[in-house]
Enzyme design. Sequence first.
Site, PDB file in Angstrom:
ATOM      1  N   ARG A 123      43.354  31.179  40.301  1.00 42.31           N
ATOM      2  CA  ARG A 123      42.139  32.040  40.370  1.00 42.31           C
ATOM      3  C   ARG A 123      41.933  32.132  41.960  1.00 42.31           C
ATOM      4  O   ARG A 123      41.380  33.540  42.509  1.00 42.31           O
ATOM      5  CB  ARG A 123      41.107  33.051  38.865  1.00 42.31           C
ATOM      6  N   TYR A 133      44.224  54.067  56.841  1.00 44.10           N
ATOM      7  CA  TYR A 133      44.924  54.792  54.679  1.00 44.10           C
ATOM      8  C   TYR A 133      44.339  55.175  54.544  1.00 44.10           C
ATOM      9  O   TYR A 133      43.353  54.709  54.284  1.00 44.10           O
ATOM     10  CB  TYR A 133      45.635  53.222  54.659  1.00 44.10           C
ATOM     11  N   ASP A 174      42.565  46.327  60.770  1.00 48.33           N
ATOM     12  CA  ASP A 174      43.506  46.134  60.174  1.00 48.33           C
ATOM     13  C   ASP A 174      44.601  45.880  60.833  1.00 48.33           C
ATOM     14  O   ASP A 174      45.458  47.453  61.169  1.00 48.33           O
ATOM     15  CB  ASP A 174      43.548  47.099  58.495  1.00 48.33           C
ATOM     16  N   LYS A 213      53.416  45.019  53.707  1.00 47.13           N
ATOM     17  CA  LYS A 213      54.494  45.214  54.493  1.00 47.13           C
ATOM     18  C   LYS A 213      55.578  44.525  55.022  1.00 47.13           C
ATOM     19  O   LYS A 213      56.076  43.893  54.764  1.00 47.13           O
ATOM     20  CB  LYS A 213      54.047  46.104  54.769  1.00 47.13           C
TER      21      LYS A 213
END
Length: 399
Positions: free
Chosen positions: A60, A113, A182, A207
Amino acid sequence: MSSDRRHRFATRAVHGGQGTDPGTGAHATPIYQTSTFSYGSHARGAALFAGEAEGYVYSRIGNPTTRAFEEKIASLEGTEDAVAFGSGMGAISALMFTVLRPGDEVLTLGPLYGGTAGLLRDVLVPYGVRHRDVDDAELADAITPATRMIYLETPTNPTLSIHDLGHVAAMGRSHGVLTVADNTFSTPYLTRPLEHGIDVVVHSATKYLGGHGDLIAGVVAGPAELLQEVRAHGLRHVGSALGPFESFLLLRGCKTLALRMERHCDNAERVARSVQGHPAVAKVHFPGLPEHPGHELAKRQMDRFGGMLALELGGGAPAAARFLDELTLFTQAVSLGDVESLATHPASTTHQLLDPAELERQGITEGLVRLSIGIEDGDDLLEDVVRALDVVARATVDV
Ligand code: 7XF
């Protein structure tokens, strides 16, 4: 790491973060598919947890395959470090949870977004963070002593607007405010926000970085000291870790980023130019067109203009629906940046969380269709788009 930062982009995309595996000599970075790591002795375990020894403890918080991806992104973005997450939203929320406290204000230069807008509205604002979306021209006057972060996308999802990174960075620096870009739509192949003075970069690695539409991932890249905190908050406490298999796919995807982006850009330029003036099209949103309001800025801060475009269809919602249903090579789906072409209607999908007034203010109209132009043959893509537009134009005339 076998790549050094003096090498050029395409070399770093192939080699960054990767080298012969020290344990086995494996040429490709192995998928370290393990949840935990043996620390061998009680004393070493205690030292690892006290931060007095270096090594992997638990996937993690850190994993060798994921670390290789983080190093590759830091190399491509030109940042000191990077931390990977299980999604773009995992990355963005980890950064915001790390930096923002109740009473702090985040200024955004929209549109954003819809998921990022939703995170601010539905999670951070109820926890006492203040949020205002401002125009570029209002930014200087909008900054107050409470402002902690200025956040933008470049270009924006879905309208492909271009914000001036250098101006935003200068505003942030002069007021001691963290600036965040971003960079999902541009990728570091086209824009490196740090070269313009921006402090931190985030990505939906789902993406273009992955590039093949087969994974969900995110990454934050920036100064090492801040990223240590982002890792602690985002991974140790909140826990949206990226799996080693996804990290392996990302390492593989990034190797071809330069090649893929060239083709995405070629095809998008071609489609954007060719559909301008089509009777069904009221407006083409593509920063590579001289008519685009951000074109000059895009020329300064993008090496090329990207693979995304949006078409405003004069016939509104019915025209958008007809156009989308007529496409054959484009998959009707959200997401973007895949080798396959994708098409969606932002107002009813990716940005559906926004209320109608906000959609209107941001220019996300009922007639707006977003195209993620893939790397297929450009002639085939163009034929498909023009044929679908012709059907829309004929249907409008028939009515
Ligand atoms: O958590 P994700 O990996 O899906 O990334 C969130 C995200 C962050 N920044 C930008 C600029 C994004 O476009 C996204 C995700 N966008 C997809 C889209 O617009 O199609 C999400 C599908 S609902």
